[in-house]
Design a protein around this motif. Sequence first.
Motif, PDB file in Angstrom:
ATOM      1  N   GLU A 182       0.817  -1.205   0.000  1.00 29.11           N
ATOM      2  CA  GLU A 182       0.000   0.000   0.000  1.00 29.11           C
ATOM      3  C   GLU A 182       0.861   1.271   0.000  1.00 29.11           C
ATOM      4  OE1 GLU A 182      -3.962   0.859   2.297  1.00 29.11           O
ATOM      5  OE2 GLU A 182      -2.271   1.208   3.658  1.00 29.11           O
ATOM      6  N   LYS A 183       1.939   1.294   0.780  1.00 28.96           N
ATOM      7  CA  LYS A 183       2.748   2.505   0.928  1.00 28.96           C
ATOM      8  C   LYS A 183       4.147   2.372   0.333  1.00 28.96           C
ATOM      9  CE  LYS A 183       0.408   3.723   5.212  1.00 28.96           C
ATOM     10  NZ  LYS A 183       0.545   3.813   6.664  1.00 28.96           N
ATOM     11  N   THR A 184       4.756   1.235   0.507  1.00 28.76           N
ATOM     12  CA  THR A 184       6.137   1.014   0.071  1.00 28.76           C
ATOM     13  C   THR A 184       6.147   0.578  -1.391  1.00 28.76           C
ATOM     14  OG1 THR A 184       6.622   0.280   2.317  1.00 28.76           O
ATOM     15  CG2 THR A 184       8.241  -0.279   0.629  1.00 28.76           C
ATOM     16  N   GLY A 185       7.224   0.888  -2.095  1.00 28.60           N
ATOM     17  CA  GLY A 185       7.365   0.435  -3.477  1.00 28.60           C
ATOM     18  C   GLY A 185       7.489  -1.077  -3.540  1.00 28.60           C
ATOM     19  N   PRO A 186       7.320  -1.644  -4.747  1.00 22.25           N
ATOM     20  CA  PRO A 186       7.392  -3.101  -4.897  1.00 22.25           C
ATOM     21  C   PRO A 186       8.754  -3.664  -4.471  1.00 22.25           C
ATOM     22  CG  PRO A 186       6.684  -2.052  -6.938  1.00 22.25           C
ATOM     23  CD  PRO A 186       7.102  -0.964  -6.008  1.00 22.25           C
ATOM     24  N   ILE A 187       8.739  -4.897  -3.985  1.00 24.61           N
ATOM     25  CA  ILE A 187       9.959  -5.604  -3.599  1.00 24.61           C
ATOM     26  C   ILE A 187      10.011  -6.896  -4.396  1.00 24.61           C
ATOM     27  CG2 ILE A 187      11.212  -6.765  -1.741  1.00 24.61           C
ATOM     28  CD1 ILE A 187       9.932  -4.817   0.236  1.00 24.61           C
TER      29      ILE A 187
END
Length: 155
Positions: A134-139
Motif C-alpha cells: 500500500e505505501k512502500t514500493g514493490p519488492i
Amino acid sequence: MRRPVAGAVLVSAVSLASVASLAGCSSADASEDEPQLKVTGAFMPRPVSDMASGFLTVANSGGAADKLTSVTSDISDDVTIHETKDQKMRQVKSFGIPAGGELNLARGGNHLMFMGLKKKLEEGQRISVELHFEKTGPIKVDLPVKETTYNPTRH
C-alpha cells in the motif's frame, strides 16, 4: 525610519531561517514515520499439480504500518494472498504489516497461492515474485523451490 525597516528585514530573515530549520526537522522525522520493509525466509514447496504455495516473512522496522496488497510472478497469471482460519483458507485483499512488527506467511497459515502454473517446477529452481504494498514500493523476491514437504520450523 530606515532602522525599523532594517529591523523588520532582520526579524523576517530570522523567521525564515527558523521555518527552514523546522521544515528540515519534519522531513527527517517523516522517514521514521514510514514503513521499512525487509523480506526473509522465502520459499516454495515443489508443487505436485498446477498450483503452488509460497511462504515468507516481511519484517517492518519502520514507524508506520503497511499492507501487502498483491503479488505478481511470471510463473502464474493468478497469484493471490490467502488467509487460513479454522483450517479453512480464503482469499483476502491485503495483509497488514504493523510498525515494528512482521507479517509471517507460513505452512498451515497465511500464504501466497499460485494457480495455473505455466511450467513444471523442480526442486532447486528459483521463482521470481514481486510483492506490492500500500505505501512502500514493490519488492522483488526469489523463492527457492524446496522439497514438497519442506518446513523451515522442522529443519
